[in-house]
Design an enzyme around this catalytic site. Sequence first.
Site, PDB file in Angstrom:
ATOM      1  CG  LEU A  11      29.370  28.331 -76.521  1.00  0.00           C
ATOM      2  CD1 LEU A  11      28.700  27.014 -76.153  1.00  0.00           C
ATOM      3  CD2 LEU A  11      30.261  28.173 -77.742  1.00  0.00           C
ATOM      4  CB  SER A  17      30.766  23.108 -60.479  1.00  0.00           C
ATOM      5  OG  SER A  17      32.092  23.192 -60.988  1.00  0.00           O
ATOM      6  N   GLY A  18      30.348  26.024 -60.076  1.00  0.00           N
ATOM      7  CA  GLY A  18      31.023  27.288 -59.845  1.00  0.00           C
ATOM      8  C   GLY A  18      30.526  28.456 -60.680  1.00  0.00           C
ATOM      9  CB  ILE A  19      32.415  31.265 -62.238  1.00  0.00           C
ATOM     10  CG1 ILE A  19      33.127  31.755 -60.977  1.00  0.00           C
ATOM     11  CG2 ILE A  19      32.087  32.447 -63.145  1.00  0.00           C
ATOM     12  CD1 ILE A  19      34.468  32.408 -61.250  1.00  0.00           C
ATOM     13  CB  SER A 142      42.484  33.730 -62.740  1.00  0.00           C
ATOM     14  OG  SER A 142      43.002  33.726 -61.422  1.00  0.00           O
ATOM     15  CE1 TYR A 155      43.856  28.251 -63.413  1.00  0.00           C
ATOM     16  CE2 TYR A 155      44.724  30.015 -62.029  1.00  0.00           C
ATOM     17  CZ  TYR A 155      43.667  29.423 -62.698  1.00  0.00           C
ATOM     18  OH  TYR A 155      42.425  30.005 -62.656  1.00  0.00           O
TER      19      TYR A 155
END
Length: 281
Positions: A11, A17-19, A142, A155
Amino acid sequence: MSGTAVPGTVLITGTSSGIGLQAAVATARSGHTVVATMRTLEGARALRDASATAGVTLDIRRLDVTEPGSITEVIAHMLDRYGRIDAVVNNAGAGHVGTIENEGLDVVRAVMEVNFFGVVSVTRAALPHLRQSRGRLITVTSVGGVVGQPFNEAYCAAKFAVEGFMESLAPVAATAGVAVTVVEPGAVASSFIDNVGLDPRASPPNDPYASALAGYLARAAQSFSAAQSAESAGASVAALLDGERPPFRVQTSDAARAFVGVKLADADGSAVQRMTAGWLD
């Protein structure tokens, strides 16, 4: 999947989009069955095009990590159709740039809801099934989950929370055969930077942080101009599903390794403060 991995059912959240998109395609290319999810299926076209180009088939489903019902629905679908869940990749998230004096607590709570509580919710729902398969739990955080960055307070707080949650969970999950890994990309060329919710024209009158924000945005633009490709970062995520048990913490590029290395070797915090203060000149 806790030892040498064999093709399984995976899953992945946040694959529009992106990674996430690239990780889904790369994971399917490795022979795994991929349930690729996203907040709204209106964003599925790019993923369908990429999977068709790669010659792989994905099971694309709607999953909003802030809606417990949609998480339950996808988990039930996987068990009904495939009978097991071998790995989960928590990738869904949303960027945000702003500073606390200029925004309300509702904004901060919304950032935490998507980036932290969404991860917790998916993890909680999947863990009983990962225990059964002795599977893998991979979470894309991140470098902002290690190094606090100017104008990224909410964030980075959310990503710090995810890292702390997973670092605490990892030894507990390991006793039940589940391997936990966090993945720390740096700047990645994707639509992420376009979705941070910042309109520089909307700064408050006489904003005392305007000059610092301009410095930060200039630095961010420079960073993203030399960003790692989403395809490369996604391949790094997909690789963690194969082979021996991965380490707890993985960076997706040399730049990301160097960046978090400053923090991990910075016992008193002064090196990080010097580094990030320089971004605001």
